[in-house]
Design a protein around this motif. Sequence first.
Motif, PDB file in Angstrom:
ATOM      1  N   ARG A 182     -16.746 -24.715  -1.191  1.00  0.00           N
ATOM      2  CA  ARG A 182     -17.150 -24.569   0.213  1.00  0.00           C
ATOM      3  C   ARG A 182     -17.644 -25.897   0.786  1.00  0.00           C
ATOM      4  O   ARG A 182     -17.405 -26.208   1.946  1.00  0.00           O
ATOM      5  CB  ARG A 182     -18.286 -23.539   0.349  1.00  0.00           C
ATOM      6  CG  ARG A 182     -17.831 -22.119   0.099  1.00  0.00           C
ATOM      7  CD  ARG A 182     -18.928 -21.150   0.467  1.00  0.00           C
ATOM      8  NE  ARG A 182     -18.979 -20.945   1.918  1.00  0.00           N
ATOM      9  CZ  ARG A 182     -19.925 -20.251   2.539  1.00  0.00           C
ATOM     10  NH1 ARG A 182     -20.899 -19.700   1.853  1.00  0.00           N
ATOM     11  NH2 ARG A 182     -19.900 -20.093   3.845  1.00  0.00           N
ATOM     12  N   LEU A 183     -18.353 -26.681  -0.045  1.00  0.00           N
ATOM     13  CA  LEU A 183     -18.897 -27.954   0.436  1.00  0.00           C
ATOM     14  C   LEU A 183     -17.778 -28.953   0.711  1.00  0.00           C
ATOM     15  O   LEU A 183     -17.826 -29.706   1.682  1.00  0.00           O
ATOM     16  CB  LEU A 183     -19.898 -28.522  -0.576  1.00  0.00           C
ATOM     17  CG  LEU A 183     -21.167 -27.684  -0.793  1.00  0.00           C
ATOM     18  CD1 LEU A 183     -22.003 -28.249  -1.921  1.00  0.00           C
ATOM     19  CD2 LEU A 183     -21.981 -27.572   0.489  1.00  0.00           C
ATOM     20  N   ILE A 202     -20.245 -24.156  11.319  1.00  0.00           N
ATOM     21  CA  ILE A 202     -19.037 -24.605  10.603  1.00  0.00           C
ATOM     22  C   ILE A 202     -17.858 -23.679  10.929  1.00  0.00           C
ATOM     23  O   ILE A 202     -16.754 -24.138  11.225  1.00  0.00           O
ATOM     24  CB  ILE A 202     -19.282 -24.622   9.076  1.00  0.00           C
ATOM     25  CG1 ILE A 202     -20.368 -25.645   8.712  1.00  0.00           C
ATOM     26  CG2 ILE A 202     -17.987 -24.901   8.299  1.00  0.00           C
ATOM     27  CD1 ILE A 202     -20.041 -27.073   9.019  1.00  0.00           C
ATOM     28  N   ASP A 203     -18.118 -22.379  10.904  1.00  0.00           N
ATOM     29  CA  ASP A 203     -17.035 -21.434  11.187  1.00  0.00           C
ATOM     30  C   ASP A 203     -16.515 -21.564  12.614  1.00  0.00           C
ATOM     31  O   ASP A 203     -15.323 -21.464  12.867  1.00  0.00           O
ATOM     32  CB  ASP A 203     -17.497 -19.995  10.917  1.00  0.00           C
ATOM     33  CG  ASP A 203     -17.671 -19.721   9.425  1.00  0.00           C
ATOM     34  OD1 ASP A 203     -17.118 -20.493   8.617  1.00  0.00           O
ATOM     35  OD2 ASP A 203     -18.356 -18.745   9.077  1.00  0.00           O
ATOM     36  N   SER A 227     -25.363 -25.109  10.311  1.00  0.00           N
ATOM     37  CA  SER A 227     -25.333 -23.793   9.672  1.00  0.00           C
ATOM     38  C   SER A 227     -23.882 -23.415   9.393  1.00  0.00           C
ATOM     39  O   SER A 227     -22.962 -23.986   9.995  1.00  0.00           O
ATOM     40  CB  SER A 227     -25.953 -22.757  10.606  1.00  0.00           C
ATOM     41  OG  SER A 227     -25.154 -22.628  11.766  1.00  0.00           O
ATOM     42  N   TRP A 228     -23.686 -22.448   8.516  1.00  0.00           N
ATOM     43  CA  TRP A 228     -22.311 -21.989   8.254  1.00  0.00           C
ATOM     44  C   TRP A 228     -21.729 -21.330   9.496  1.00  0.00           C
ATOM     45  O   TRP A 228     -20.525 -21.309   9.687  1.00  0.00           O
ATOM     46  CB  TRP A 228     -22.260 -21.070   7.042  1.00  0.00           C
ATOM     47  CG  TRP A 228     -22.425 -21.864   5.787  1.00  0.00           C
ATOM     48  CD1 TRP A 228     -23.560 -21.986   5.034  1.00  0.00           C
ATOM     49  CD2 TRP A 228     -21.431 -22.712   5.163  1.00  0.00           C
ATOM     50  NE1 TRP A 228     -23.333 -22.859   3.989  1.00  0.00           N
ATOM     51  CE2 TRP A 228     -22.051 -23.304   4.041  1.00  0.00           C
ATOM     52  CE3 TRP A 228     -20.104 -23.026   5.458  1.00  0.00           C
ATOM     53  CZ2 TRP A 228     -21.379 -24.200   3.196  1.00  0.00           C
ATOM     54  CZ3 TRP A 228     -19.434 -23.903   4.623  1.00  0.00           C
ATOM     55  CH2 TRP A 228     -20.067 -24.479   3.513  1.00  0.00           C
ATOM     56  N   ASN A 229     -22.588 -20.812  10.342  1.00  0.00           N
ATOM     57  CA  ASN A 229     -22.132 -20.258  11.603  1.00  0.00           C
ATOM     58  C   ASN A 229     -21.457 -21.347  12.444  1.00  0.00           C
ATOM     59  O   ASN A 229     -20.352 -21.167  12.958  1.00  0.00           O
ATOM     60  CB  ASN A 229     -23.337 -19.641  12.331  1.00  0.00           C
ATOM     61  CG  ASN A 229     -22.952 -18.915  13.613  1.00  0.00           C
ATOM     62  OD1 ASN A 229     -23.735 -18.881  14.547  1.00  0.00           O
ATOM     63  ND2 ASN A 229     -21.757 -18.348  13.676  1.00  0.00           N
ATOM     64  N   GLU A 248     -23.199 -33.185   7.973  1.00  0.00           N
ATOM     65  CA  GLU A 248     -22.730 -32.002   7.234  1.00  0.00           C
ATOM     66  C   GLU A 248     -23.855 -31.102   6.700  1.00  0.00           C
ATOM     67  O   GLU A 248     -23.697 -29.890   6.688  1.00  0.00           O
ATOM     68  CB  GLU A 248     -21.757 -32.385   6.117  1.00  0.00           C
ATOM     69  CG  GLU A 248     -22.353 -33.271   5.052  1.00  0.00           C
ATOM     70  CD  GLU A 248     -21.312 -33.708   4.013  1.00  0.00           C
ATOM     71  OE1 GLU A 248     -20.216 -33.119   3.942  1.00  0.00           O
ATOM     72  OE2 GLU A 248     -21.619 -34.653   3.266  1.00  0.00           O
ATOM     73  N   HIS A 249     -24.964 -31.688   6.302  1.00  0.00           N
ATOM     74  CA  HIS A 249     -26.033 -30.862   5.731  1.00  0.00           C
ATOM     75  C   HIS A 249     -26.910 -30.187   6.770  1.00  0.00           C
ATOM     76  O   HIS A 249     -27.795 -29.412   6.439  1.00  0.00           O
ATOM     77  CB  HIS A 249     -26.924 -31.704   4.815  1.00  0.00           C
ATOM     78  CG  HIS A 249     -26.143 -32.411   3.751  1.00  0.00           C
ATOM     79  ND1 HIS A 249     -25.372 -31.733   2.834  1.00  0.00           N
ATOM     80  CD2 HIS A 249     -25.993 -33.722   3.481  1.00  0.00           C
ATOM     81  CE1 HIS A 249     -24.794 -32.607   2.040  1.00  0.00           C
ATOM     82  NE2 HIS A 249     -25.138 -33.811   2.409  1.00  0.00           N
ATOM     83  N   GLU A 287     -26.678 -30.822  -2.469  1.00  0.00           N
ATOM     84  CA  GLU A 287     -25.320 -30.488  -2.015  1.00  0.00           C
ATOM     85  C   GLU A 287     -24.343 -31.641  -2.227  1.00  0.00           C
ATOM     86  O   GLU A 287     -23.200 -31.423  -2.605  1.00  0.00           O
ATOM     87  CB  GLU A 287     -25.338 -30.093  -0.530  1.00  0.00           C
ATOM     88  CG  GLU A 287     -25.929 -28.731  -0.274  1.00  0.00           C
ATOM     89  CD  GLU A 287     -25.789 -28.281   1.172  1.00  0.00           C
ATOM     90  OE1 GLU A 287     -25.912 -27.065   1.396  1.00  0.00           O
ATOM     91  OE2 GLU A 287     -25.581 -29.128   2.062  1.00  0.00           O
ATOM     92  N   ARG A 314     -16.092 -27.873   3.856  1.00  0.00           N
ATOM     93  CA  ARG A 314     -16.909 -28.228   5.014  1.00  0.00           C
ATOM     94  C   ARG A 314     -16.732 -29.703   5.378  1.00  0.00           C
ATOM     95  O   ARG A 314     -16.563 -30.053   6.540  1.00  0.00           O
ATOM     96  CB  ARG A 314     -18.385 -27.935   4.704  1.00  0.00           C
ATOM     97  CG  ARG A 314     -19.312 -28.211   5.882  1.00  0.00           C
ATOM     98  CD  ARG A 314     -20.737 -27.865   5.573  1.00  0.00           C
ATOM     99  NE  ARG A 314     -21.285 -28.759   4.554  1.00  0.00           N
ATOM    100  CZ  ARG A 314     -22.483 -28.628   4.010  1.00  0.00           C
ATOM    101  NH1 ARG A 314     -23.260 -27.628   4.361  1.00  0.00           N
ATOM    102  NH2 ARG A 314     -22.910 -29.477   3.101  1.00  0.00           N
TER     103      ARG A 314
END
Length: 144
Positions: A72-73, A110-111, A106-108, A102-103, A7, A76
């Motif tokens: 997206r990365l 992040i949102d 989860s995207w959850n 950051e790694h 990533e 983020r």
Amino acid sequence: MTTPSMEDYIEQIYMLIEEKGYARVSDIAEALAVHPSSVTKMVQKLDKDEYLIYEKYRGLILTPKGKKIGKRLVYRHELLEQFLRIIGVDEEKIYDDVEGIEHHLSWNSIDRIGDLVQFFEENDERSVQLKAIQKKNEQTNQES
Ligand code: CA
């Protein structure tokens, strides 16, 4: 510093292309503080996984898939910097802390952090209230 992940490479390549229009192996190596041979190895893997197209003498370009994830990365990373800034983390710690977390989110998460950043941005009074709590806690910590 730990070994940069796949990533980190995609993120860095995306940023370089955004800034300069191209991403050279030497630039990627410098940005990630790794040996150029590690970059070549990873770039070949990313080519195989169809994130980019790598030609030894012509450089590399991101595929649509690579561009999408790269974007997206970078989002983020920027969101997390914004988040740490809002909650009052010292400026000089922000970059390294974002690199550290950051790694692992989860995207959850992040949102939801995105929602929280928006919550603070929509009303300045909320930041003022948070600062008041932090000031109070600082004083309490000094007293004990
Ligand atoms: Ca990053």
